[in-house]
Design a protein around this motif. Structure first.
Motif, short mmCIF file in Angstrom:
data_model
loop_
_atom_site.label_atom_id
_atom_site.label_comp_id
_atom_site.label_asym_id
_atom_site.label_seq_id
_atom_site.Cartn_x
_atom_site.Cartn_y
_atom_site.Cartn_z
N TYR A 298 0.84 -1.21 0.00
CA TYR A 298 0.00 0.00 0.00
C TYR A 298 0.87 1.25 0.00
O TYR A 298 0.49 2.29 -0.56
CB TYR A 298 -0.90 -0.01 1.24
N GLU A 299 2.05 1.15 0.60
CA GLU A 299 2.94 2.31 0.70
C GLU A 299 3.76 2.51 -0.57
O GLU A 299 3.91 3.63 -1.06
CB GLU A 299 3.88 2.13 1.90
N LYS A 300 4.29 1.38 -1.13
CA LYS A 300 5.09 1.49 -2.35
C LYS A 300 5.26 0.10 -2.97
O LYS A 300 5.15 -0.91 -2.27
CB LYS A 300 6.45 2.11 -2.06
N PRO A 301 5.56 0.04 -4.27
CA PRO A 301 5.80 -1.25 -4.93
C PRO A 301 7.06 -1.92 -4.35
O PRO A 301 8.06 -1.25 -4.07
CB PRO A 301 5.98 -0.88 -6.40
N LEU A 302 7.00 -3.23 -4.21
CA LEU A 302 8.12 -3.99 -3.66
C LEU A 302 8.20 -5.35 -4.34
O LEU A 302 7.19 -5.86 -4.85
CB LEU A 302 7.94 -4.20 -2.15
N ASN A 303 9.39 -5.95 -4.33
CA ASN A 303 9.51 -7.33 -4.77
C ASN A 303 9.50 -8.24 -3.56
O ASN A 303 9.57 -7.78 -2.41
CB ASN A 303 10.75 -7.54 -5.64
N ALA A 304 9.43 -9.53 -3.80
CA ALA A 304 9.30 -10.48 -2.69
C ALA A 304 10.49 -10.41 -1.74
O ALA A 304 10.33 -10.47 -0.52
CB ALA A 304 9.15 -11.90 -3.25
N TYR A 305 11.72 -10.26 -2.30
CA TYR A 305 12.91 -10.20 -1.46
C TYR A 305 12.87 -8.97 -0.56
O TYR A 305 13.24 -9.05 0.63
CB TYR A 305 14.15 -10.17 -2.36
N ALA B 38 6.58 -17.48 6.98
CA ALA B 38 7.71 -18.13 6.34
C ALA B 38 7.99 -17.48 4.98
O ALA B 38 7.09 -16.91 4.35
CB ALA B 38 7.42 -19.62 6.16
N ASP B 39 9.25 -17.55 4.55
CA ASP B 39 9.61 -16.95 3.26
C ASP B 39 8.80 -17.57 2.13
O ASP B 39 8.36 -16.88 1.20
CB ASP B 39 11.11 -17.15 2.99
N SER B 40 8.57 -18.88 2.22
CA SER B 40 7.79 -19.56 1.18
C SER B 40 6.35 -19.05 1.14
O SER B 40 5.73 -18.98 0.07
CB SER B 40 7.79 -21.07 1.42
N THR B 41 5.82 -18.67 2.33
CA THR B 41 4.46 -18.14 2.40
C THR B 41 4.37 -16.79 1.70
O THR B 41 3.35 -16.47 1.06
CB THR B 41 4.02 -17.99 3.87
N VAL B 42 5.43 -15.99 1.80
CA VAL B 42 5.46 -14.69 1.12
C VAL B 42 5.32 -14.89 -0.38
O VAL B 42 4.49 -14.23 -1.05
CB VAL B 42 6.76 -13.93 1.45
N TYR B 43 6.11 -15.80 -0.95
CA TYR B 43 6.08 -16.02 -2.40
C TYR B 43 4.73 -16.59 -2.85
O TYR B 43 4.15 -16.13 -3.85
CB TYR B 43 7.21 -16.98 -2.82
N SER B 44 4.22 -17.58 -2.12
CA SER B 44 2.95 -18.19 -2.53
C SER B 44 1.78 -17.22 -2.38
O SER B 44 0.86 -17.21 -3.21
CB SER B 44 2.68 -19.45 -1.70
#
Length: 349
Positions: free
Chosen positions: A14-21, A39-45
């Motif tokens: 909502y604040e700014k565009p971001l990538n998963a990393y 978990a990191d995997s949860t972020v990607y999925s």
């Protein structure tokens, strides 16, 4: 309403565009994982799921010699869903405190006036919830009445002694309230003579009996015919080997439709209702038989260990402990008139 991980990720976007990393680094930097683990995997999925739902859109970018990364941006549809989720999380009470914590984390997206309005509404909701809990808390020496098929449970933070007076609903049906109260008074007097109860406890129970003066409290809910017949059968003969599948076949319904219909009307599933009535019958038989095994077999349980487990689950005490801590007061058919005490004239001596 969004899931907790989805709400968290949309809040960052909502604040700014971001990538998963970058999102993962942000979660670590802000110590979010200390109070809500993602978990990191949860972020990607979760990002992939949000993109499929068109809540976010991704653009692949290449920076120097680094591998390609997808930068995600919040869509208008995603903004609306995110704002609605925050409002719902604040204005709905939930035992999962993380739901409100995540909403509070991003509360700054609203104007100061809107923040104050939402928090004030939540405070009102919590105050109503607290008032409801306080009504259910019974303090020392308080009495309360539980009528037939009224859902109830008891929980305590410490040891307690509970004095109960169980009245067979069938004994009340068809009898006027005054006669029923006189019978109960006489039984309490018998308990006093047997040393099972004190005068003060009698006064408490008699005062509580005032609630029984309203006949509507004893009126049982009208059920559909097949549920009424089955319920009556399970009450009278709970020990019968009647499976849920067989119950459903007898009324020409699918198993799961039958379970849903029964629970909607009775408040328990057919199996739970059957077990409950088996234990109720066991509570009566336990004073008449010599062994626990005999009680278990007479109430439809396959073995003693299963019976003990279910008895303790329902009653809160093992069968033998219950037997030695309770007793049945023999009921006389004739009640001497001199023992009948008018409720309004009952005084402690």
């Amino acid at each position: 309403m969004l899931s907790k991980p989805a709400t968290m990720l949309l809040g960052f976007l909502y604040e700014k565009p971001l990538n998963a990393y970058e999102i993962i680094k942000l979660l670590n930097y802000m110590n979010v994982k200390w109070w809500f683990h993602i978990a990191d995997s949860t972020v990607y999925s979760t990002l992939k799921t949000l993109e499929k739902k068109e809540f976010i859109s991704g653009t692949t970018k290449k920076v120097g010699n680094m591998p390609d990364r997808t930068v995600y941006k919040l869509s208008d549809k995603g903004k609306i869903e995110f704002v609605n989720t925050l409002k719902a999380s604040i204005l709905q009470f939930n035992y999962d405190t993380n739901i409100f914590s995540i909403a509070a984390f991003f509360l700054s997206i609203f104007s100061p006036d809107k923040q104050q309005e939402l928090l004030q509404e939540r405070l009102t909701i919590l105050q109503k919830y607290r008032a409801g809990i306080e009504k259910q808390i019974n303090k020392q020496n308080e009495t309360f009445a539980i009528f037939p098929y009224e859902p109830h449970s008891i929980s305590a933070h410490d040891n307690y002694t509970l004095l109960t007076l169980c009245i067979d609903k069938n004994a009340v049906t068809g009898a006027d309230v005054t006669t029923t109260q006189k019978h109960i008074t006489f039984l309490l007097m018998q308990a006093l003579n047997m040393g099972k109860i004190s005068q003060y406890q009698i006064l408490q129970l008699l005062n509580c009996l005032d609630e029984t003066s309203d006949p509507s409290n004893w009126q049982l809910k009208n059920h559909t015919p097949y549920i009424h017949d089955l319920k009556k059968q399970l009450e009278l003969y709970p020990e019968c080997k009647l499976t849920v599948e067989k119950m459903a076949q007898n009324v020409f319904l699918s198993k799961y439709h039958f379970i849903r219909s029964f629970k909607a009307e009775v408040g328990l599933t057919p199996h739970q209702f059957q077990i409950q009535n088996r234990i109720r019958k066991a509570q009566r038989l336990i004073h008449e038989t010599n062994t626990i095994t005999e009680v278990a077999l007479s109430t439809g349980f396959c073995d003693q260990s299963h019976f003990i487990k279910q008895f303790e689950k329902q009653v809160g005490l093992p069968p033998l402990t219950y037997k030695y801590s309770s007793g049945i007061i023999p009921q006389n058919t004739s009640i001497p008139s001199e023992t009948l005490v008018p409720f309004g004239d009952t005084k402690e001596r």
